[in-house]
Design an enzyme around this catalytic site. Structure first.
Site, PDB file in Angstrom:
ATOM      1  N   ASP A 133      52.754  39.342  56.799  1.00  0.00           N
ATOM      2  CA  ASP A 133      53.367  40.361  55.953  1.00  0.00           C
ATOM      3  C   ASP A 133      52.218  41.233  55.455  1.00  0.00           C
ATOM      4  O   ASP A 133      51.404  40.808  54.637  1.00  0.00           O
ATOM      5  CB  ASP A 133      54.122  39.685  54.797  1.00  0.00           C
ATOM      6  CG  ASP A 133      54.845  40.687  53.897  1.00  0.00           C
ATOM      7  OD1 ASP A 133      54.424  41.854  53.861  1.00  0.00           O
ATOM      8  OD2 ASP A 133      55.817  40.287  53.223  1.00  0.00           O
ATOM      9  N   ARG A 161      72.845  53.320  67.596  1.00  0.00           N
ATOM     10  CA  ARG A 161      72.193  52.087  67.123  1.00  0.00           C
ATOM     11  C   ARG A 161      70.824  51.865  67.771  1.00  0.00           C
ATOM     12  O   ARG A 161      69.950  51.219  67.200  1.00  0.00           O
ATOM     13  CB  ARG A 161      73.117  50.881  67.360  1.00  0.00           C
ATOM     14  CG  ARG A 161      72.552  49.624  66.802  1.00  0.00           C
ATOM     15  CD  ARG A 161      73.491  48.423  66.653  1.00  0.00           C
ATOM     16  NE  ARG A 161      74.760  48.472  67.293  1.00  0.00           N
ATOM     17  CZ  ARG A 161      75.015  48.064  68.546  1.00  0.00           C
ATOM     18  NH1 ARG A 161      74.043  47.614  69.310  1.00  0.00           N
ATOM     19  NH2 ARG A 161      76.232  48.130  69.028  1.00  0.00           N
ATOM     20  N   LYS A 184      57.937  50.122  50.414  1.00  0.00           N
ATOM     21  CA  LYS A 184      56.817  50.259  49.468  1.00  0.00           C
ATOM     22  C   LYS A 184      55.955  51.468  49.853  1.00  0.00           C
ATOM     23  O   LYS A 184      56.435  52.571  49.807  1.00  0.00           O
ATOM     24  CB  LYS A 184      55.996  48.965  49.452  1.00  0.00           C
ATOM     25  CG  LYS A 184      56.838  47.684  49.474  1.00  0.00           C
ATOM     26  CD  LYS A 184      57.542  47.445  48.165  1.00  0.00           C
ATOM     27  CE  LYS A 184      58.269  46.130  48.117  1.00  0.00           C
ATOM     28  NZ  LYS A 184      59.700  46.170  48.296  1.00  0.00           N
ATOM     29  N   TYR A 224      56.233  35.949  49.611  1.00  0.00           N
ATOM     30  CA  TYR A 224      57.278  36.663  48.856  1.00  0.00           C
ATOM     31  C   TYR A 224      58.520  35.772  48.811  1.00  0.00           C
ATOM     32  O   TYR A 224      58.931  35.210  49.832  1.00  0.00           O
ATOM     33  CB  TYR A 224      57.533  37.973  49.609  1.00  0.00           C
ATOM     34  CG  TYR A 224      58.628  38.837  49.101  1.00  0.00           C
ATOM     35  CD1 TYR A 224      58.616  39.328  47.802  1.00  0.00           C
ATOM     36  CD2 TYR A 224      59.674  39.218  49.935  1.00  0.00           C
ATOM     37  CE1 TYR A 224      59.621  40.163  47.345  1.00  0.00           C
ATOM     38  CE2 TYR A 224      60.685  40.060  49.492  1.00  0.00           C
ATOM     39  CZ  TYR A 224      60.645  40.519  48.183  1.00  0.00           C
ATOM     40  OH  TYR A 224      61.639  41.337  47.753  1.00  0.00           O
TER      41      TYR A 224
HETATM   42  C1  LIG Z   1      55.208  41.483  50.076  1.00  0.00           C
HETATM   43  C2  LIG Z   1      56.621  41.928  50.284  1.00  0.00           C
HETATM   44  N1  LIG Z   1      57.174  41.751  51.477  1.00  0.00           N
HETATM   45  C3  LIG Z   1      58.446  42.102  51.711  1.00  0.00           C
HETATM   46  C4  LIG Z   1      59.223  42.679  50.738  1.00  0.00           C
HETATM   47  C5  LIG Z   1      60.649  43.014  51.040  1.00  0.00           C
HETATM   48  O1  LIG Z   1      60.896  44.366  51.152  1.00  0.00           O
HETATM   49  P1  LIG Z   1      62.353  44.961  50.891  1.00  0.00           P
HETATM   50  O2  LIG Z   1      62.532  45.020  49.411  1.00  0.00           O
HETATM   51  O3  LIG Z   1      62.301  46.304  51.555  1.00  0.00           O
HETATM   52  O4  LIG Z   1      63.339  44.051  51.543  1.00  0.00           O
HETATM   53  C6  LIG Z   1      58.690  42.890  49.472  1.00  0.00           C
HETATM   54  C7  LIG Z   1      59.514  43.504  48.402  1.00  0.00           C
HETATM   55  O5  LIG Z   1      59.180  43.476  47.239  1.00  0.00           O
HETATM   56  C8  LIG Z   1      57.348  42.496  49.233  1.00  0.00           C
HETATM   57  O6  LIG Z   1      56.790  42.644  48.018  1.00  0.00           O
END
Ligand SMILES: Cc1ncc(COP(=O)(O)O)c(C=O)c1O
Length: 395
Positions: A184, A59, A209, A112
């Site tokens: 983010d 872990r 992504k 988001y």
């Molecule tokens: C700007 C942004 N932050 C965070 C995330 C979350 O990522 P995950 O899908 O890996 O949880 C996304 C997913 O679409 C996103 O577009």
């Protein structure tokens, strides 16, 4: 004279410590739960410092995960990185590491949606209050600070409506009031924006992504500067956050080509967006590199480039009508997780996820991710959908 490596060089050489790779180019995939100790002394030594990179339990990671952590830390210019099973887990753990019951936090209205759900759900239950702010508020965020405000969460640009935030102005206010800043950074990636160098405390990437880049792995990274890293690490450990070595390997492999992929995503997206801007069905293109995108001048000032994700606002019609655009597309399939090599299309209504601002437009919003296909093929595919839409609406 020593100069800082350019990011393309860093992408190639980072995260490749010889004691972990044993001279092979890539770190091996260490699949592990139990690590075995031969002597009592060895057991005590390996567990003495949980922060040291000693193999002691799956872990806590193995050289595969540590190589990826090192690579992201170097790219983000942070003190350390923790890995998470999704971008959402990275966001929620980063926030949890900096707040306690009774605190107040500020989140951009363009965040988001799952970030919002977490704040309105679990954080609220825990006794942490959230206020949302206009993403274009810049230093005006100071007026929203309360005695118990602990942090400001930013997402720049917002990944659906693309307002670019004035991070330096927000960070200045945060510093004045001794608040933490989390950003983010998924859209820009550390190649195009370096929030920690700008003074933010934690930079989060949904590695699902662009870092992974091939639509085959879920992961999140949170990289912290000096002030927040111990808190982030402690919280991630306490919550049992971990990723498999196989997934870490995939993200590290994706990361090696991030530079060339982003250059192509950027070029393709700019071409397709320029074509859409002049299309009779399109009211506006929401792309940070375009002058009419809110915060464009901040993008120009602070960012090193643009990536493949942007939105368009249509001149007319309702969300149900967009079926005429998206159905039957050859290359633009509908899907949520952008940042892979393929193009995507998704009608998404921003109005339901707003509280500090309102979203108003005559027509629906469609988010596009421009992949690595030939742009002539992509434009022809979009043209077919948009002309079917116009015929349907009698335009
Ligand atoms: C700007 C942004 N932050 C965070 C995330 C979350 O990522 P995950 O899908 O890996 O949880 C996304 C997913 O679409 C996103 O577009």
């Amino acid at each position: 004279m020593t100069t800082k490596k350019k990011s393309d060089t860093t992408l190639t050489v980072t995260g490749r410590r010889k004691e972990w790779t044993h001279g092979i180019v890539n770190p091996p995939v260490y699949r592990a739960s139990t690590c075995l100790f031969d002597t009592y002394a060895e057991y005590r030594e390996r567990v003495a410092d949980p922060a040291a990179r000693h193999l002691f339990y799956g872990r806590k990671g193995t050289p595969t995960q540590w190589s990826l952590e090192d690579a992201v830390t170097e790219l983000e210019n942070g003190s350390g990185t923790m890995l998470f099973p999704s971008g959402v887990a990275a966001i929620t753990t980063a926030i949890l590491s900096l707040v306690r019951a009774g605190d107040h936090i500020l989140i951009t209205d363009s965040a988001y949606d799952p970030t919002r759900s977490f704040a309105n759900g679990l954080l609220k239950v825990m006794g942490v209050e959230t206020s949302y702010y206009d993403p274009l508020i810049a230093g005006g965020v100071e007026a929203l600070i309360k005695d118990n405000t602990k942090l400001i969460f930013t997402e720049s640009p917002g990944s659906l409506t693309f307002e670019v935030q004035d991070l330096p102005a927000i960070i200045d206010v945060a510093k004045k009031h001794d608040l933490f800043v989390i950003t983010d950074n998924t859209w820009a990636t550390p190649l195009f924006l370096n929030p920690i160098s700008m003074g933010a405390d934690i930079s989060v990437n949904a590695a699902t992504k662009y870092l992974g880049g091939h639509s085959d792995v879920m992961m999140g990274t949170a990289t912290a500067g000096e002030r927040a890293f111990q808190k982030l690490r402690r919280t991630a450990y306490q919550l049992g956050q971990t990723v498999s070595a196989d997934d870490a390997f995939l993200v590290l492999r994706g990361l090696r080509t991030l530079g060339v992929r982003l250059k192509q995503h950027e070029e393709n997206a700019l071409k397709v967006a320029a074509w859409l801007k002049d299309h009779p069905a399109v009211e506006r293109v929401l792309h940070p590199a375009f002058e009419d995108c809110p915060g464009h001048e901040i993008w120009e000032r602070d960012f090193g480039g643009s990536t493949g994700l942007f939105s368009i606002v249509l001149k007319a019609g309702a969300y149900e009508d967009t079926a005429h655009i998206v159905d039957g597309r050859k290359y633009f399939k509908m899907g949520f997780s952008w940042g892979g090599y393929e193009s995507l299309i998704l009608p998404s209504d921003p109005s339901s996820a707003r509280s500090a601002t309102t979203w108003a437009s005559d027509g629906p919003v469609i988010r596009l991710h421009i992949g690595l296909e030939d742009t002539d093929d992509l434009i022809a595919d979009l043209e077919a959908g948009l002309s079917a839409y116009m015929t349907h609406l009698g335009l």
